[in-house]
Design a protein around this motif. Sequence first.
Motif, PDB file in Angstrom:
ATOM      1  N   UNK A  81       0.807  -1.230   0.000  1.00  0.00           N
ATOM      2  CA  UNK A  81       0.000   0.000   0.000  1.00  0.00           C
ATOM      3  C   UNK A  81       0.839   1.279   0.000  1.00  0.00           C
ATOM      4  N   UNK A  82       2.138   1.163   0.296  1.00  0.00           N
ATOM      5  CA  UNK A  82       3.009   2.337   0.174  1.00  0.00           C
ATOM      6  C   UNK A  82       4.426   1.836  -0.040  1.00  0.00           C
ATOM      7  N   UNK A  83       5.287   2.776  -0.412  1.00  0.00           N
ATOM      8  CA  UNK A  83       6.663   2.395  -0.800  1.00  0.00           C
ATOM      9  C   UNK A  83       7.344   1.512   0.237  1.00  0.00           C
ATOM     10  N   UNK A  84       7.141   1.862   1.537  1.00  0.00           N
ATOM     11  CA  UNK A  84       7.884   1.099   2.547  1.00  0.00           C
ATOM     12  C   UNK A  84       7.407  -0.347   2.665  1.00  0.00           C
ATOM     13  N   UNK A  93      -7.440   0.452  -9.699  1.00  0.00           N
ATOM     14  CA  UNK A  93      -8.123  -0.363  -8.678  1.00  0.00           C
ATOM     15  C   UNK A  93      -7.809   0.098  -7.265  1.00  0.00           C
ATOM     16  N   UNK A  94      -6.714   0.868  -7.086  1.00  0.00           N
ATOM     17  CA  UNK A  94      -6.431   1.390  -5.756  1.00  0.00           C
ATOM     18  C   UNK A  94      -5.588   2.646  -5.887  1.00  0.00           C
ATOM     19  N   UNK A  95      -5.279   3.223  -4.732  1.00  0.00           N
ATOM     20  CA  UNK A  95      -4.549   4.484  -4.721  1.00  0.00           C
ATOM     21  C   UNK A  95      -3.583   4.435  -3.535  1.00  0.00           C
ATOM     22  N   UNK A  96      -2.358   4.902  -3.758  1.00  0.00           N
ATOM     23  CA  UNK A  96      -1.378   4.936  -2.664  1.00  0.00           C
ATOM     24  C   UNK A  96      -0.932   6.375  -2.459  1.00  0.00           C
ATOM     25  N   UNK A  97      -0.466   6.683  -1.232  1.00  0.00           N
ATOM     26  CA  UNK A  97       0.017   8.057  -0.998  1.00  0.00           C
ATOM     27  C   UNK A  97       1.337   8.295  -1.711  1.00  0.00           C
ATOM     28  N   UNK A 130      -7.334   6.100   7.300  1.00  0.00           N
ATOM     29  CA  UNK A 130      -7.018   7.086   6.267  1.00  0.00           C
ATOM     30  C   UNK A 130      -5.529   7.014   5.941  1.00  0.00           C
ATOM     31  N   UNK A 131      -5.228   6.974   4.655  1.00  0.00           N
ATOM     32  CA  UNK A 131      -3.829   6.967   4.171  1.00  0.00           C
ATOM     33  C   UNK A 131      -2.993   5.899   4.882  1.00  0.00           C
ATOM     34  N   UNK A 132      -3.538   4.713   4.929  1.00  0.00           N
ATOM     35  CA  UNK A 132      -2.858   3.625   5.647  1.00  0.00           C
ATOM     36  C   UNK A 132      -1.519   3.295   4.983  1.00  0.00           C
ATOM     37  N   UNK A 183      -6.706  13.730   3.778  1.00  0.00           N
ATOM     38  CA  UNK A 183      -6.654  13.280   2.379  1.00  0.00           C
ATOM     39  C   UNK A 183      -6.976  11.794   2.253  1.00  0.00           C
ATOM     40  N   UNK A 184      -7.447  11.420   1.092  1.00  0.00           N
ATOM     41  CA  UNK A 184      -7.753  10.020   0.779  1.00  0.00           C
ATOM     42  C   UNK A 184      -6.442   9.290   0.428  1.00  0.00           C
ATOM     43  N   UNK A 185      -6.473   7.970   0.363  1.00  0.00           N
ATOM     44  CA  UNK A 185      -7.615   7.062   0.410  1.00  0.00           C
ATOM     45  C   UNK A 185      -8.100   6.788   1.841  1.00  0.00           C
ATOM     46  N   UNK A 186      -9.416   6.511   1.912  1.00  0.00           N
ATOM     47  CA  UNK A 186     -10.047   6.148   3.182  1.00  0.00           C
ATOM     48  C   UNK A 186     -10.683   4.757   3.056  1.00  0.00           C
TER      49      UNK A 186
END
Length: 269
Positions: free
Chosen positions: A23-26, A48-52, A220-222, A244-247
Amino acid sequence: MILLSGILYYFLMGVLNLVGLGISKKFLTEVAIRTLKESDIIYFDNYTSKSCDINVNTLREIVGNKGNIIEADRTLLENNSRLIMEYLDKNYKVSIAVIGDALIATTHVSLVVEAKQRGHEVNIIPGISVHCYIISKSLLSSYKFGKSVTITFPYDDFIDPAIYNVISENKQLGLHTILYLDLKEGRAMTANEAIQILLKLEGKFKMNVISKSDIIIVGARLGCDDERIIATTIEEALKADFGSTPHIIILPGNLHYMEADAIKWMLMK
Ligand SMILES: C[S@@+](CC[C@H](N)C(=O)[O-])C[C@H]1O[C@@H](n2cnc3c(N)ncnc32)[C@H](O)[C@@H]1O
């Protein structure tokens, strides 16, 4: 002769990788990066999804700015699989790179089946999915989750009643419900918009499935440095700003006292 054609067939196989990016770079794994670097073509699923912090440009940096990364929308991945199959038929290694896990709450399994039917090798590289992440961080028992559902944007004031039915069925069984929030044309639904939709559904069907005093958990922004996981009532959540999203949302079913305590001490503000 049979042996020879068997060997030829083996060497002419393409390889399809379904790569979960997390869900995120790390949360991008070593095996995901290695698989992407070894690919001839990478399709980056942008819908299909969104990452910060993962997008097609960050992916280019991670993989080494190769020119073989194609940003792919729904039309390309779901209606034009022919292009992907043509690359596989040419013996290419093709990766479909997806935020989260490539096979959780997405529709990419059809590509797996099609590639297999054509005799190609398929590898699944799991990624840290928002589904597992929110279950873990919510502290609720993973054994007690029912069916998940996506809250879609209303269409001409029409709200899909399936959302209400899934929550209702889960609640009757005492199970928790994960609610994914719609992404449409680059816009992500906020938790506040989703809660308003839930209350409209309750207003329409009046089966006492959703009440303003119910507990709700919002993520939010997991996976990002500014992630938030908050438990509150639906009434309070309506007024809150989750940033900010995603939520994502969990509507808990019956809470075991350990779950109730964990929420109280860790997630209630
Ligand atoms: C349809 S699901 C796809 C899940 C993805 N395949 C995965 O395994 O993580 C996408 C939805 O999950 C939620 N979501 C995804 N990433 C999130 C994040 N980092 N924080 C909060 N919600 C997220 C949003 O509601 C988003 O619209």
